[in-house]
Every structure is written in structure tokens, then in C-alpha cells.
Design an enzyme around this catalytic site. Sequence first.
Site, short mmCIF file in Angstrom:
data_model
loop_
_atom_site.label_atom_id
_atom_site.label_comp_id
_atom_site.label_asym_id
_atom_site.label_seq_id
_atom_site.Cartn_x
_atom_site.Cartn_y
_atom_site.Cartn_z
N ASN A 151 9.52 -1.45 5.70
CA ASN A 151 9.82 -0.02 5.88
C ASN A 151 9.14 0.57 7.11
OD1 ASN A 151 7.41 -0.44 4.51
ND2 ASN A 151 7.55 1.45 3.36
N GLU A 247 -1.34 -2.58 -1.75
CA GLU A 247 -0.75 -1.25 -1.56
C GLU A 247 0.70 -1.38 -2.00
OE1 GLU A 247 1.32 1.23 -0.65
OE2 GLU A 247 0.88 1.38 1.50
N CYS A 281 6.19 4.27 1.23
CA CYS A 281 5.45 4.05 -0.02
C CYS A 281 4.97 5.38 -0.59
CB CYS A 281 4.30 3.07 0.20
SG CYS A 281 3.37 3.29 1.70
#
Length: 473
Positions: A151, A247, A281
Amino acid sequence: MTTMTDSYEALLAAITPPTGTGREVRDPATGEVLGRVADSITADVAAAIATAKAAQPAWAARSDEERRAILHKAADAIERAAEPLALVLSREQGKPLNGPNARFEIGACVAWLRNTADTPLPVDVLVDDGTTYAELHYRPVGVVGAIAPWNWPMMIAIWQIAPSLRMGNTVVAKPSEHTTLSGLALIAILNQELPAGVLNVVTGAGEIGAAITTDPDIDKIMFTGSTATGKSIVAASAGNLPRVTLELGGNDAGIVLPDADPTAIAEGLFWGAFINTGQTCAALKRLYVHDSIYDEVVNVLTDVAAKMPMGIGLDEQNVLGPLQNQMQFDIVDRLVESAKASGARVVLGGEPDRDAPGYFYPTTIVADIHHADPLVVEEQFGPALPVIRYHSVDDAIAHANALDAGLGASVWSSDRAKARDVAARIQAGTVWINSHGTIDPRIPFGGVKGSGYGLEFAAEGLKNVALPQVING
Ligand code: NDP
């Protein structure tokens, strides 16, 4: 003489395998082939780790000042190659050049590199009372395996690589198979300034990542990606006990309190949710709005969203792009269709043109949606925001905390003290007030619950890629 910094074509050529080899890489906006990538085999992983291991003692033996200076030179190199890098990123990932997208991501790489280089980490004197003297030092861990997602493929790679190098570790990086060119291009530029063997790269799908995580010479794993893969990595790490930072994204809630000013917060809400076309995220993924201002918030947010152009990344007017891959398009599509089927109200978007080229999903806002709807409880990771009505702040907080996710959250209010009280009750690594996802290299960032563990950025991030050692005496 042409160098890879000169143009998009030169940079692409420098990372492309010999003619006729490798797998095709397609532009997610058009479906066109834009390049090729040679994937690694597991023997390449072992070789890269061996190279990193051999280079690590000499890198660690340099002074902190030297390593910091080299990180600044690496940042200079990114600045020189900024436009070719942005073009590779835009074409492969899909994000537009303009807006908070490709050029912005290159700028963030530079900012994080420089900030990581400049963050002070003095020796911590723990006790000095005349009889006892104890200090806390941070030593290199060794070889770091840095596994990145698709991303923000350059910025997140820098988050993993920069602190690792600063602390005297060497790195084996693995870009996502979906954004391999972006990872390779970034690392090729960084390696113009780094000593040989310090930063290594392997490419390929999950099995290449898995080969990193199970290698006994990997001392630390930095991972950003899905919760499912994060759990596999933790299981795999049981064998050799490398340290692990995870993460894992999540399902960030935003709570709009009754005293918020809808017009004043509309643009912040939009970018909180739709930055990188929702593929972030710590994006705002479910918005809880008090009944008293619900309709007004939905209306002003929809007005802002409707004006944001989506399209091919190379077109300078666009600020939203396609989804990066078919898998992600299918997830967003399924979640919006299930919301429609359950009777939720699609205020904007929700009707992708399935015959058009590229993975474009229109900017979508879904109102009057139930708390248990899959679009609320699952991570959409795309441009479809559910807006949920609430009547009591206690209920909104309970719903925000009900899911097994806790990366970020936000509270929107005209009363900062009240917002801070609500923030303190939310289970998330960061709670923003009147913004969402506004990360900063000076401020630690990390998740709780299903969003993972370990902090990145700032001094806490440096400690996270180091071994604490107490010297007592
Ligand atoms: P993954 O977690 O599968 O991928 C992240 C990285 O891990 C990639 O480099 C991937 O390689 C690698 N990987 C995959 N399997 C393993 C393994 N067993 N051991 C080590 N590394 C591995 O994410 P996806 O791309 O599949 O995306 C799925 C979902 O994850 C998305 O829908 C989104 O919800 C979430 N996501 C969250 C991100 C975040 O920023 N936190 C970023 C991206 C996705 P490869 O891709 O090459 O297979």
C-alpha cells in the site's frame, strides 16, 4: 553518461531482468504491462542473509555519526531521483502522482530517513546514587528481515530499513509481490550511498517472506501487513526466537461527538478515511457519528468526497487511484454488496464499472449501517466508508473497542478536553483528535490488540531494532 537517477526509463531499466525473463508487472489503473521482475528462489534468501551477516560487524563498528551521515546521503539520493521514483510508484501501486500520494510518499521517505538519522538516543543513566551506577545502552541486533506490504511500499520499507541501519544492523528486505518494482527501485537508489552488503533485497511471494522468518541468522523481523500473516510469522519465529515487530493494520474507529462542527471537520474526515484510496493501515475505517449531527456530517462529507477526482495516477488532476490488485477490489466489492443487501443506504458510489480497465472502485459512503455489518467489522482497506449512527458516547466507545483491532482511532469535537477524555477510553495505539492518521517521524507509532506490537519511529523506534544492555558498575 545516463544514470538510473536521470529518468523513469533509466531507473526501470536498472532493476529489470534480462529480456525474456521474469514475470510481468501490470499497471493497476490500465492493465498494461509496465515492467518485469525476476523473483528470488529460497537459495537467494539464504545468500542475501549470509551477505547481510558478513557485512554487519563492519557496519556496526562505524560510529553513530558515520551511519547518520550515510543515511543523510541516502536521503539526498532519493531527492535526486524523486520524480523517477514517484513514477515507478504511481504506475505500479496505482496511487496518483499528485495529492497525498506518490510524490508525497517520496517526500515522506526523505523525511523519515533524515529524522531517523537525527533522532538522539543518549545512553540512559538509570541509577547514580553514590553506591550504584547503572546505564542502559542499545546495541545492534544483527540482521533484520524487513517484510513490506503493497500500500505504501516505499515509505513503509524506509520505516523498517532506516532505524535498522542507524542502530548498526544490516537488512534483508522483501517487497510485496504486488509492488516489487517500487521496492527494488527504492533500494537501488539507497544502495548508491550505502556500503555493499548492508542493504539486501529478495523478491517473490509469501514463501520468500517465510524463508526470511525461519532463517536462524535473522535476528529481528520487521513486518507490516495482514493480521493472518503476522500470526504465521509469530508461529514461525518460535524456532529461533528472533525479535518481532508487527504492524498489522486494523479497523480504526472515528467518533464524532455531538459538539463537533461538521463543516470544519469534513475534509479531515475525508482524508482520514480515503488517503491512498483507503489502502492505509491507519485509515479511518468506521465512523461513528452522534444522532444529533448525523445527517449533516453525512451530507458535508459526501459533498467533499464527491469532488475528489479518481483516475489514472499519471493524470495530475487525480487525487484518488485504483485499488492495487484484484484481491483488494474483490474484498471492497464484497463488503459493499453485503452492506447493500442488509439494507444500508449507499449515499455515494457503490457501483463500480466492472467492464472498465483497472481496479477502480468509486469513492463510497454507506450510511444507516448496522454495527455488526461486515463492512463495519471487517477491514475494507479501500474507498468505502461506513458511517454508523450512535446515541450515547458510552455506546460509541464500546463499539469502537469491540473489535480485535487497535492501531489508530480518532475523536472529533470542538472541546479538546472532552475529546481527550474520550480518547483515553479507546483501545488503540494512537488516538488523534480532529485528525486521523497524521503520522509523524518524531512520534512513536504502533498497534495494540490484533493490530500487532512494537513501536516504530522516534527514539522508541530505534530501541525497537536494538538490544537493550545494562552496564551495572
Ligand atoms: P500480506 O500480509 O499477505 O502481505 C504482506 C507481506 O508479507 C508481503 O510482502 C507478503 O508477500 C509477505 N508474506 C506473505 N506471507 C508471508 C509469510 N508466511 N511469511 C512472511 N511473509 C509473508 O498482505 P496481503 O497483501 O495479502 O493483503 C491482505 C490484507 O492485509 C489486505 O486486505 C489488508 O487488509 C491487509 N494489509 C494491511 C497492510 C498494512 O499496512 N498494515 C498492508 C497490506 C495489506 P507477498 O505479498 O509477496 O505474498
